[in-house]
Design a protein around this motif. Structure first.
Motif, short mmCIF file in Angstrom:
data_model
loop_
_atom_site.label_atom_id
_atom_site.label_comp_id
_atom_site.label_asym_id
_atom_site.label_seq_id
_atom_site.Cartn_x
_atom_site.Cartn_y
_atom_site.Cartn_z
N SER A 100 18.55 -5.51 -1.87
CA SER A 100 19.80 -5.27 -2.84
C SER A 100 19.64 -6.52 -3.94
O SER A 100 20.47 -6.42 -4.99
CB SER A 100 20.81 -5.08 -2.09
OG SER A 100 21.23 -6.21 -1.35
N GLY A 101 19.49 -7.85 -3.51
CA GLY A 101 19.48 -8.94 -4.25
C GLY A 101 18.55 -9.31 -5.07
O GLY A 101 18.35 -10.05 -6.06
N ALA A 102 17.35 -8.06 -5.11
CA ALA A 102 16.26 -8.46 -6.01
C ALA A 102 16.65 -8.18 -7.60
O ALA A 102 17.49 -7.39 -7.76
CB ALA A 102 15.03 -7.39 -5.62
N GLY A 103 16.03 -8.80 -8.27
CA GLY A 103 16.15 -8.39 -9.97
C GLY A 103 15.56 -6.98 -10.13
O GLY A 103 16.37 -6.34 -10.91
N ARG A 104 14.41 -6.65 -9.59
CA ARG A 104 13.96 -5.42 -9.81
C ARG A 104 13.25 -4.95 -8.43
O ARG A 104 12.84 -5.90 -7.89
CB ARG A 104 12.74 -5.59 -10.90
CG ARG A 104 13.52 -5.56 -12.28
CD ARG A 104 12.43 -6.06 -13.45
NE ARG A 104 12.77 -6.09 -14.69
CZ ARG A 104 13.22 -7.37 -14.84
NH1 ARG A 104 13.08 -8.31 -14.48
NH2 ARG A 104 13.83 -7.32 -16.52
N THR A 105 13.09 -3.62 -8.37
CA THR A 105 12.34 -3.37 -6.96
C THR A 105 11.48 -2.11 -7.58
O THR A 105 11.87 -1.14 -8.25
CB THR A 105 13.51 -2.74 -5.96
OG1 THR A 105 14.34 -3.92 -5.56
CG2 THR A 105 12.95 -2.25 -4.88
N VAL A 106 10.25 -2.36 -6.83
CA VAL A 106 9.48 -1.35 -7.24
C VAL A 106 9.11 -0.51 -5.58
O VAL A 106 8.75 -1.45 -4.77
CB VAL A 106 8.23 -1.62 -7.66
CG1 VAL A 106 6.97 -0.68 -7.68
CG2 VAL A 106 8.37 -2.20 -9.06
N VAL A 107 9.06 0.82 -5.51
CA VAL A 107 8.67 1.18 -4.44
C VAL A 107 7.48 1.70 -4.67
O VAL A 107 7.15 2.79 -5.61
CB VAL A 107 9.73 2.54 -4.15
CG1 VAL A 107 9.28 3.27 -2.80
CG2 VAL A 107 11.13 1.85 -3.61
N VAL A 108 6.49 1.68 -3.57
CA VAL A 108 5.14 2.17 -3.78
C VAL A 108 4.93 3.53 -2.66
O VAL A 108 5.02 3.34 -1.60
CB VAL A 108 3.96 1.18 -3.51
CG1 VAL A 108 2.59 1.60 -3.53
CG2 VAL A 108 3.92 -0.37 -4.34
N GLY A 109 4.81 4.81 -3.35
CA GLY A 109 4.97 5.70 -2.57
C GLY A 109 4.81 7.12 -3.24
O GLY A 109 4.45 7.12 -4.61
N PRO A 110 4.82 8.27 -2.78
CA PRO A 110 4.65 9.44 -3.19
C PRO A 110 5.70 9.69 -4.19
O PRO A 110 6.59 9.27 -4.30
CB PRO A 110 4.53 10.35 -2.03
CG PRO A 110 5.25 9.48 -1.07
CD PRO A 110 5.06 8.37 -1.32
#
Length: 222
Positions: free
Chosen positions: A47-57
């Motif tokens: 939650s504290g990240a500037g941006r989040t990328v999820v690697v998934g389907p």
């Protein structure tokens, strides 16, 4: 090498949620532990990240909350996932963070572990990695990495598909953060899930089907 101020660690995040989960017989991101899916626990930890990328389907797409990408070809393993996630994040020159949190989606208490990593990163000296250690085992998939160092480590591999996480990350100068309370324990079986329910104080959440999954039964595990 770029250094941040002593009182702040800016970071982006890569959540690995695209692997096969044959021991559970169901996609791990949706397994309910502690009252919510594993992917939701991971997102809480980032939650504290500037941006989040999820690697998934594709079915995990939620563009209002995070970017979604996939390793190519699919099921290439965690190193391929890290490479795909890193490529989907903007670099520091484009507003991205110097530090990248790499997090497997099956660590339901990651929100307890990540603050300890951030605190340790504030006091590092020459380290380019900060990761948890549990019972003498390096938990590389619960770790913070300087983006440039991670890029260089990926570039040094002959191939990322099927590559070993150990080969990728063990050579980086790292600050190890002891995890004495098991906050980095993952969920690999239904027994693990019930234990994590107990630790989270939610009571046991029964699995939808405890029958071992047959990888040849026509279903496609993630």
């Amino acid at each position: 090498m770029t250094r941040l101020g002593p009182d702040e660690v800016d970071f982006d995040a890569v959540v690995l949620a695209g692997g096969r989960a044959e021991r559970l017989g169901t996609p791990k991101p949706g397994v309910v532990v502690g009252g919510r899916p594993l992917l939701e626990h991971a997102l809480a930890a980032t939650s504290g990240a500037g941006r989040t990328v999820v690697v998934g389907p594709d079915e995990l797409a939620d563009p209002d909350r995070y970017a979604l990408t996939r390793e190519d070809p699919p099921f290439g393993g965690p190193v391929a996932g890290i490479a795909a996630g890193l490529s989907a994040l903007p670099g520091p020159d484009d507003g991205g963070a110097v530090w990248v949190l790499v997090l497997a989606c099956d660590v339901p208490r990651a929100a307890e572990a990540v603050p300890a990593l951030l605190a340790a990163a504030r006091h590092r000296t020459d380290e380019v990695a900060v990761h948890a250690v549990r019972g003498g085992r390096d938990q590389w998939l619960v770790g913070l990495y300087e983006r440039a160092a991670l890029h260089a480590a990926l570039a040094a591999l002959p191939a990322v598909h099927g590559a070993s996480v150990r080969n990728l990350l063990s050579g980086l100068p790292a600050l190890a953060v002891p995890d004495e309370d098991g906050a980095t324990d993952d969920v690999d079986t239904w027994e693990d899930a019930r234990e994590q329910d107990r630790r989270l104080g939610a009571g046991a959440v029964p699995p939808p089907d405890e029958t071992p999954h047959d990888p040849h039964d026509g279903r496609r595990p993630r």
